[in-house]
Design an enzyme around this catalytic site. Sequence first.
Site, PDB file in Angstrom:
ATOM      1  CB  CYS A   1     -18.852 -10.396  -3.953  1.00 45.39           C
ATOM      2  SG  CYS A   1     -20.302  -9.988  -3.012  1.00 45.39           S
TER       3      CYS A   1
ATOM      4  NE  ARG B   1     -12.739 -10.967  -3.947  1.00 41.82           N
ATOM      5  CZ  ARG B   1     -11.940  -9.915  -3.949  1.00 41.82           C
ATOM      6  NH1 ARG B   1     -10.657 -10.095  -3.816  1.00 41.82           N
ATOM      7  NH2 ARG B   1     -12.416  -8.706  -4.095  1.00 41.82           N
TER       8      ARG B   1
ATOM      9  CD1 TRP C   1     -18.780 -11.389   3.662  1.00 39.99           C
ATOM     10  CD2 TRP C   1     -19.446  -9.314   3.160  1.00 39.99           C
ATOM     11  NE1 TRP C   1     -18.707 -10.632   4.801  1.00 39.99           N
ATOM     12  CE2 TRP C   1     -19.109  -9.364   4.524  1.00 39.99           C
ATOM     13  CE3 TRP C   1     -19.904  -8.105   2.625  1.00 39.99           C
ATOM     14  CZ2 TRP C   1     -19.200  -8.259   5.367  1.00 39.99           C
ATOM     15  CZ3 TRP C   1     -20.000  -7.002   3.455  1.00 39.99           C
ATOM     16  CH2 TRP C   1     -19.646  -7.074   4.812  1.00 39.99           C
TER      17      TRP C   1
ATOM     18  CG  ASN D   1     -16.996  -7.357  -5.510  1.00 36.87           C
ATOM     19  OD1 ASN D   1     -17.572  -7.041  -4.475  1.00 36.87           O
ATOM     20  ND2 ASN D   1     -15.685  -7.427  -5.615  1.00 36.87           N
ATOM     21  N   GLY D   2     -19.789  -5.214  -5.349  1.00 34.68           N
ATOM     22  CA  GLY D   2     -19.854  -3.779  -5.107  1.00 34.68           C
ATOM     23  C   GLY D   2     -21.221  -3.406  -4.575  1.00 34.68           C
TER      24      GLY D   2
ATOM     25  CD  GLU E   1      -3.152  -7.692  13.859  1.00 34.36           C
ATOM     26  OE1 GLU E   1      -3.958  -6.763  13.748  1.00 34.36           O
ATOM     27  OE2 GLU E   1      -3.143  -8.698  13.123  1.00 34.36           O
TER      28      GLU E   1
ATOM     29  CE  LYS F   1      -5.635 -11.204  12.562  1.00 33.44           C
ATOM     30  NZ  LYS F   1      -5.102 -10.027  11.996  1.00 33.44           N
TER      31      LYS F   1
ATOM     32  CD  GLU G   1      -9.604 -10.905  11.823  1.00 34.50           C
ATOM     33  OE1 GLU G   1     -10.362 -10.474  10.949  1.00 34.50           O
ATOM     34  OE2 GLU G   1      -8.379 -10.677  11.826  1.00 34.50           O
TER      35      GLU G   1
ATOM     36  CG  HIS H   1      -6.031   6.595  33.724  1.00 38.67           C
ATOM     37  ND1 HIS H   1      -5.905   7.585  34.675  1.00 38.67           N
ATOM     38  CD2 HIS H   1      -4.768   6.319  33.305  1.00 38.67           C
ATOM     39  CE1 HIS H   1      -4.628   7.905  34.807  1.00 38.67           C
ATOM     40  NE2 HIS H   1      -3.916   7.140  33.987  1.00 38.67           N
TER      41      HIS H   1
ATOM     42  CE  LYS I   1      -6.530 -11.564   3.005  1.00 43.89           C
ATOM     43  NZ  LYS I   1      -5.916 -11.525   4.338  1.00 43.89           N
TER      44      LYS I   1
HETATM   45  O1  M6R Z   1      -6.269  -5.388   2.454  1.00 49.43           O
HETATM   46  P1  M6R Z   1      -6.157  -4.379   3.566  1.00 49.43           P
HETATM   47  O2  M6R Z   1      -4.850  -4.452   4.266  1.00 49.43           O
HETATM   48  O3  M6R Z   1      -6.488  -3.002   3.138  1.00 49.43           O
HETATM   49  O4  M6R Z   1      -7.272  -4.840   4.604  1.00 49.43           O
HETATM   50  C1  M6R Z   1      -7.545  -4.088   5.750  1.00 49.43           C
HETATM   51  C2  M6R Z   1      -8.466  -4.828   6.674  1.00 49.43           C
HETATM   52  O5  M6R Z   1      -9.691  -5.084   6.063  1.00 49.43           O
HETATM   53  C3  M6R Z   1      -7.867  -6.173   7.132  1.00 49.43           C
HETATM   54  O6  M6R Z   1      -6.624  -5.993   7.733  1.00 49.43           O
HETATM   55  C4  M6R Z   1      -8.828  -6.846   8.145  1.00 49.43           C
HETATM   56  O7  M6R Z   1      -8.915  -6.098   9.312  1.00 49.43           O
HETATM   57  C5  M6R Z   1      -8.398  -8.272   8.443  1.00 49.43           C
HETATM   58  N1  M6R Z   1      -9.560  -9.101   8.582  1.00 49.43           N
HETATM   59  C6  M6R Z   1      -7.598  -8.384   9.703  1.00 49.43           C
HETATM   60  O8  M6R Z   1      -7.223  -9.701   9.976  1.00 49.43           O
END
Ligand code: M6R
Length: 606
Positions: free
Chosen positions: A2, A27, A75, A101-102, A482, A486, A489, A505, A601
Amino acid sequence: MCGIIAYSGPRQAVPVCLDGLSRLEYRGYDSAGVAYVSEGAMRVVKERGKVSVLREAVSGNGAHKSRAAVAHTRWATHGEPSRVNAHPHLDASGGLAMVHNGILENYLELKTEMEAEGIRFDSQTDSEVLVKLIGRELARGLSMNEALAAALERAEGSYAITLLDRGNPERLWAVRNKSPLVLGVGEDECFLASDVTAFLAHTREVVHLDDGEVVEVNGGSWNVTRAPGRAGRRKLVELVDWDVQAARKDGHPHFMLKEILEQPKVIRDCLTGRVTADGALRLDEVEARPVPSKLTILACGTSYYAGLWGKYVIERLAKVPVEVHVASEFRYEEPVLGPGDHVLVISQSGETADTLGGLELARERGAELLGLCNVVGSSIARGVDTVLYTQAGPEISVASTKAMCSQMLMLLLMAVSHGRRNGSLAEEAERELLDGLLGLADSVEESLDTIRVQARRLAREYAHASHFLFLGRGIFFPLAMEGALKLKEISYIHAEGYPSGEMKHGPIALIDRDFPTLALAQRDRLYAKVKSNLAEVRARGGPVIALTNPGHDLDVERAWEIPSLPEPLNTFMVLPALQLFAYEAAVALGRDVDQPRNLAKSVTVE
Ligand code: M6R
């Protein structure tokens, strides 16, 4: 999660808020809304979908007249994405509008209590319960500050809220508790927002609010009050050194691409003031403290993978044992941690709720807290004993890219600093590493265009796959994870990162001709081992793309050659290659790259 933006000042408040919402859309983006007072009536316009849909709906609604407004992009946490669940929500009188937000954890209990009093609810959200709770106190004759204190006394959970009252149409009230909210101070005007990018076009002067503080804003004047007995810091107006340009796409089709391509600049900016032109390292924040005998790292998502990568370099260069924890797990465990232990908290946004939860637990245990954050003045940056800023500039794309580069670089500098100070790293090795770092930005910059062309070709060829495996060993195992994160997501292709030696394994059973593998096969220490692992995959008919270097001798379906660099600097070349592969796959599949489904985000709720 949000995004909130609110404005009070001489301009037309609604367009200012709509522009701010567009910048906050990363966000959350399932619905959006705005409230303002026009001709003595509270107007609320909200729509399911993106801010562009709201913009259409607002036009011609008397919106140009108001000098204050509150707006929100959502969100969903409670209640499906829909118009009725979108913010702002109103109190029972219809005269008080609130954006939130929260998560209000005890909303069901409070809702039942108010329903028994005859208060009606329109939405399924916890947020509506909160505004009706505040409205109930106002209806009892309390002032806004008293009503807020009384209502929030009952509220459990996290919130950043901003309120607009029909009776005071140019005034705003806001309060935060474990959710981000920042005040922007301009000439005769003020802004309240979840983060500074929402108002950066108007002012770079900000006031960071602490939990429990209530801020009242009227045009250019603002006043912060604190609930009795609650701690807080003296309020200072601080200057944010991010510029508006940095928060724009600059002609790129997506923020994600812009941010990937910014990595050479990020490397230069991170090194500025930390490694001098003659190769000397100065890391004052870290060097003010003794080298830890053990380090615990807490983070989530991409920052967690950066932490795992950091474990390899810190253990190798400084011989300091490192544990890395996913913060959402750590916060509910019984960690063996006590006074004198060192904890490093990594977060791009500095607002991730789980990471903050981990930080609080570590604080309760008496640990020394060091933070690695990108957003200056964020909750994590303010909650640690010492903060190191990554200086990567605003990261807007939901998929984190350049932030990981900056985090890895800072972890490497920490490893060098620790290793030098505890005698684990020889002078010669330190010099070689720092010299290498000084040339790193140029090497990455020279190669990025070619890497992108190769990434696009391969991504188009393989984007039809339903599954993908990313393999790596040693320092490349965190990067394999990672790379998989990527890809999943932003392209929604199922992907897993795995240590290549572990395939035999179990997971090798998955391999067939429709299950491609992207292998990190840099010609380093473990190259021969990775080569054997890939032969095993090939023998089972699995297509393999190997991200390798010129001169390789791999028998794979596609060899993707990138320039060699010495370990661990080669990871800074592999990282953008993986990011570009995911990016190009998502583009090939027509995905919404910057705003992938179901994500937001900064994850400011649990
Ligand atoms: O702002 P932060 O680094 O704490 O965020 C952590 C994760 O939420 C963030 O890295 C998330 O996994 C991203 N979508 C990855 O691309």
